[in-house]
Design a protein around this motif. Structure first.
Motif, PDB file in Angstrom:
ATOM      1  N   THR A  51      33.627  36.334  31.817  1.00  0.00           N
ATOM      2  CA  THR A  51      34.486  35.846  32.893  1.00  0.00           C
ATOM      3  C   THR A  51      33.732  35.916  34.213  1.00  0.00           C
ATOM      4  O   THR A  51      33.192  36.970  34.556  1.00  0.00           O
ATOM      5  CB  THR A  51      35.740  36.748  32.994  1.00  0.00           C
ATOM      6  OG1 THR A  51      36.316  36.815  31.698  1.00  0.00           O
ATOM      7  CG2 THR A  51      36.750  36.214  33.978  1.00  0.00           C
ATOM      8  N   ILE A  53      33.093  36.693  37.841  1.00  0.00           N
ATOM      9  CA  ILE A  53      33.741  37.501  38.882  1.00  0.00           C
ATOM     10  C   ILE A  53      32.770  37.739  40.033  1.00  0.00           C
ATOM     11  O   ILE A  53      31.568  37.587  39.881  1.00  0.00           O
ATOM     12  CB  ILE A  53      34.220  38.872  38.344  1.00  0.00           C
ATOM     13  CG1 ILE A  53      33.027  39.642  37.744  1.00  0.00           C
ATOM     14  CG2 ILE A  53      35.343  38.740  37.344  1.00  0.00           C
ATOM     15  CD1 ILE A  53      33.267  41.120  37.640  1.00  0.00           C
ATOM     16  N   ILE A  55      31.681  40.794  42.337  1.00  0.00           N
ATOM     17  CA  ILE A  55      31.776  42.249  42.437  1.00  0.00           C
ATOM     18  C   ILE A  55      31.612  42.648  43.900  1.00  0.00           C
ATOM     19  O   ILE A  55      30.662  42.243  44.561  1.00  0.00           O
ATOM     20  CB  ILE A  55      30.703  42.923  41.554  1.00  0.00           C
ATOM     21  CG1 ILE A  55      30.940  42.544  40.073  1.00  0.00           C
ATOM     22  CG2 ILE A  55      30.708  44.442  41.743  1.00  0.00           C
ATOM     23  CD1 ILE A  55      29.817  42.920  39.139  1.00  0.00           C
ATOM     24  N   THR A  69      34.847  49.058  41.166  1.00  0.00           N
ATOM     25  CA  THR A  69      36.168  49.433  41.674  1.00  0.00           C
ATOM     26  C   THR A  69      36.817  48.311  42.482  1.00  0.00           C
ATOM     27  O   THR A  69      37.983  48.404  42.846  1.00  0.00           O
ATOM     28  CB  THR A  69      36.085  50.703  42.551  1.00  0.00           C
ATOM     29  OG1 THR A  69      35.120  50.460  43.585  1.00  0.00           O
ATOM     30  CG2 THR A  69      35.667  51.910  41.739  1.00  0.00           C
ATOM     31  N   GLU A  70      36.054  47.282  42.809  1.00  0.00           N
ATOM     32  CA  GLU A  70      36.656  46.132  43.473  1.00  0.00           C
ATOM     33  C   GLU A  70      35.907  44.870  43.070  1.00  0.00           C
ATOM     34  O   GLU A  70      34.694  44.747  43.288  1.00  0.00           O
ATOM     35  CB  GLU A  70      36.647  46.289  45.003  1.00  0.00           C
ATOM     36  CG  GLU A  70      37.454  45.202  45.694  1.00  0.00           C
ATOM     37  CD  GLU A  70      37.454  45.324  47.219  1.00  0.00           C
ATOM     38  OE1 GLU A  70      36.991  46.349  47.763  1.00  0.00           O
ATOM     39  OE2 GLU A  70      37.918  44.357  47.864  1.00  0.00           O
ATOM     40  N   ALA A  71      36.637  43.935  42.498  1.00  0.00           N
ATOM     41  CA  ALA A  71      36.047  42.665  42.085  1.00  0.00           C
ATOM     42  C   ALA A  71      37.149  41.621  42.012  1.00  0.00           C
ATOM     43  O   ALA A  71      38.335  41.958  41.917  1.00  0.00           O
ATOM     44  CB  ALA A  71      35.363  42.817  40.725  1.00  0.00           C
ATOM     45  N   TYR A  72      36.761  40.360  42.107  1.00  0.00           N
ATOM     46  CA  TYR A  72      37.738  39.266  42.083  1.00  0.00           C
ATOM     47  C   TYR A  72      37.296  38.189  41.105  1.00  0.00           C
ATOM     48  O   TYR A  72      36.096  37.994  40.898  1.00  0.00           O
ATOM     49  CB  TYR A  72      37.886  38.668  43.487  1.00  0.00           C
ATOM     50  CG  TYR A  72      38.398  39.685  44.473  1.00  0.00           C
ATOM     51  CD1 TYR A  72      39.761  39.938  44.599  1.00  0.00           C
ATOM     52  CD2 TYR A  72      37.511  40.443  45.237  1.00  0.00           C
ATOM     53  CE1 TYR A  72      40.229  40.913  45.467  1.00  0.00           C
ATOM     54  CE2 TYR A  72      37.965  41.421  46.115  1.00  0.00           C
ATOM     55  CZ  TYR A  72      39.337  41.647  46.221  1.00  0.00           C
ATOM     56  OH  TYR A  72      39.797  42.611  47.074  1.00  0.00           O
ATOM     57  N   PHE A  73      38.273  37.529  40.537  1.00  0.00           N
ATOM     58  CA  PHE A  73      37.970  36.433  39.617  1.00  0.00           C
ATOM     59  C   PHE A  73      37.491  35.220  40.409  1.00  0.00           C
ATOM     60  O   PHE A  73      38.050  34.897  41.459  1.00  0.00           O
ATOM     61  CB  PHE A  73      39.220  36.038  38.818  1.00  0.00           C
ATOM     62  CG  PHE A  73      39.691  37.125  37.898  1.00  0.00           C
ATOM     63  CD1 PHE A  73      39.046  37.351  36.687  1.00  0.00           C
ATOM     64  CD2 PHE A  73      40.768  37.941  38.236  1.00  0.00           C
ATOM     65  CE1 PHE A  73      39.472  38.367  35.833  1.00  0.00           C
ATOM     66  CE2 PHE A  73      41.202  38.960  37.391  1.00  0.00           C
ATOM     67  CZ  PHE A  73      40.550  39.170  36.189  1.00  0.00           C
TER      68      PHE A  73
ATOM     69  N   ILE B  68      40.514  43.121  40.619  1.00  0.00           N
ATOM     70  CA  ILE B  68      40.066  43.996  39.539  1.00  0.00           C
ATOM     71  C   ILE B  68      39.743  45.344  40.178  1.00  0.00           C
ATOM     72  O   ILE B  68      38.935  45.430  41.104  1.00  0.00           O
ATOM     73  CB  ILE B  68      38.825  43.412  38.840  1.00  0.00           C
ATOM     74  CG1 ILE B  68      39.138  42.042  38.240  1.00  0.00           C
ATOM     75  CG2 ILE B  68      38.296  44.367  37.766  1.00  0.00           C
ATOM     76  CD1 ILE B  68      37.929  41.183  37.948  1.00  0.00           C
ATOM     77  N   THR B  69      40.396  46.418  39.694  1.00  0.00           N
ATOM     78  CA  THR B  69      40.176  47.734  40.312  1.00  0.00           C
ATOM     79  C   THR B  69      39.427  48.695  39.395  1.00  0.00           C
ATOM     80  O   THR B  69      39.018  49.767  39.832  1.00  0.00           O
ATOM     81  CB  THR B  69      41.512  48.380  40.739  1.00  0.00           C
ATOM     82  OG1 THR B  69      42.368  48.429  39.583  1.00  0.00           O
ATOM     83  CG2 THR B  69      42.192  47.583  41.845  1.00  0.00           C
TER      84      THR B  69
END
Lengths: 194, 194
Positions: A51, A53, A55, A69-73, B68-69
């Motif tokens: 997928t 993402i 980061i 600890t923080e990522a988005y699609f 995403i955490t």
């Protein structure tokens, strides 16, 4: 030379076998199983891409393990699956349609369509695998056939009746659950010496 | 039929052009620029795959945005780059070697090697692009050549001298920065009508 399927009123190959009772697995799981089967039997090398993402933050709680600890699609710019079969680059997207009776074109991003057209331009094979969950039927639709229909009909969706008559039903078998390479053998690779 | 390079004492093609002063970009950025250039000029369709991760927790702060955490990096089972060029499936891994004078085989996971061998078995083209940062030189090494050397020499690394004599130097140009398809044109596709 491979036989690229072109637009036609009746499909070159239509698999009339009825699909058997399907066990309610989702399409992605079925395709993962199928690709693993192809790999194990040395038939093809096709994988699902990770997928995409972005980061933003990574923690390092131990020296060996990193934790995101923080990522988005991201919006995908290519398709979900690709690889190689019988010397050709394979590229496809897979979509489940639930109980609708047509496949909405909005299910596939315009840049994914453009990507698939480009793959064909460079000599690869591109298609969409779509499952009508309501009918428990899975079809392989070559990107060229889909685009020809969309351009001619000016529609924004593919009606189930059109898919049924013009696309390639992938029969459900236990191993592998979605034997889509069989469709390629009977269309694009028809008469091509292995 | 394409001319697959086989083991040889002198390379079929050796590009003797000196690499020009390189601007200190890293290999991944150079390859992303190169692949974008190939895509823009309609030469090939080759992409970097997303980083494989396992997503554990996702928050939905708004209806449209998912965050995403918690996620972890996976060991990659395939290579970083793949796509299609002149009808053939392309598959490769890229590695920077810093100031070492040999390429340690430990830089590439055994299942990535196995994956590349399998790609070749199915008719694709697989290689490693390695940059010796200290020498400011980037080479293309076909997976078969590398494995032949490793098996024969029983070594666990590729010495710079071997790479220099047996692999394919990718000349540095501004556009694209790593023109690796030129190497394929001059080896595998040599004499093949476009």
């Amino acid at each position: 030379m491979v036989n690229y399927p072109t637009k036609r009123s009746t499909p070159a190959t239509k698999i009339n076998k009825t699909s058997f009772g399907h066990r309610g697995m989702n399409l992605e799981d079925d395709l993962n199983q199928t690709n693993q089967y192809y790999l194990d039997l040395n038939m093809a090398n096709i994988h699902k891409k990770p997928t995409p993402i972005t980061i933003v933050k990574v923690d390092y709680p131990t020296r060996s393990k990193s934790k995101i600890t923080e990522a988005y699609f991201n919006v995908p710019s290519t398709t979900d699956y690709n690889g190689v079969y019988r010397g050709k680059a394979i590229d496809f997207e897979a979509k489940e349609i639930g109980r609708l009776t047509s496949f909405p074109m909005s299910k596939v991003h315009p840049h994914q369509i453009k990507h698939m057209e480009n793959i064909v331009h460079h000599g690869g094979i591109a298609f969409i695998i779509m499952r009508f969950t309501g009918m428990d039927e899975t079809y392989l639709v070559f990107i060229q056939d889909m685009l020809d229909y969309i351009k001619t009909s000016q529609r924004k969706s593919l009606p189930y009746e059109w898919v049924k008559s013009n696309c390639h039903l992938i029969p459900y078998t236990l191993t592998p659950p979605v034997h889509y390479l069989k469709v390629l053998d009977e269309t694009i690779f028809k008469g091509v010496h292995r």
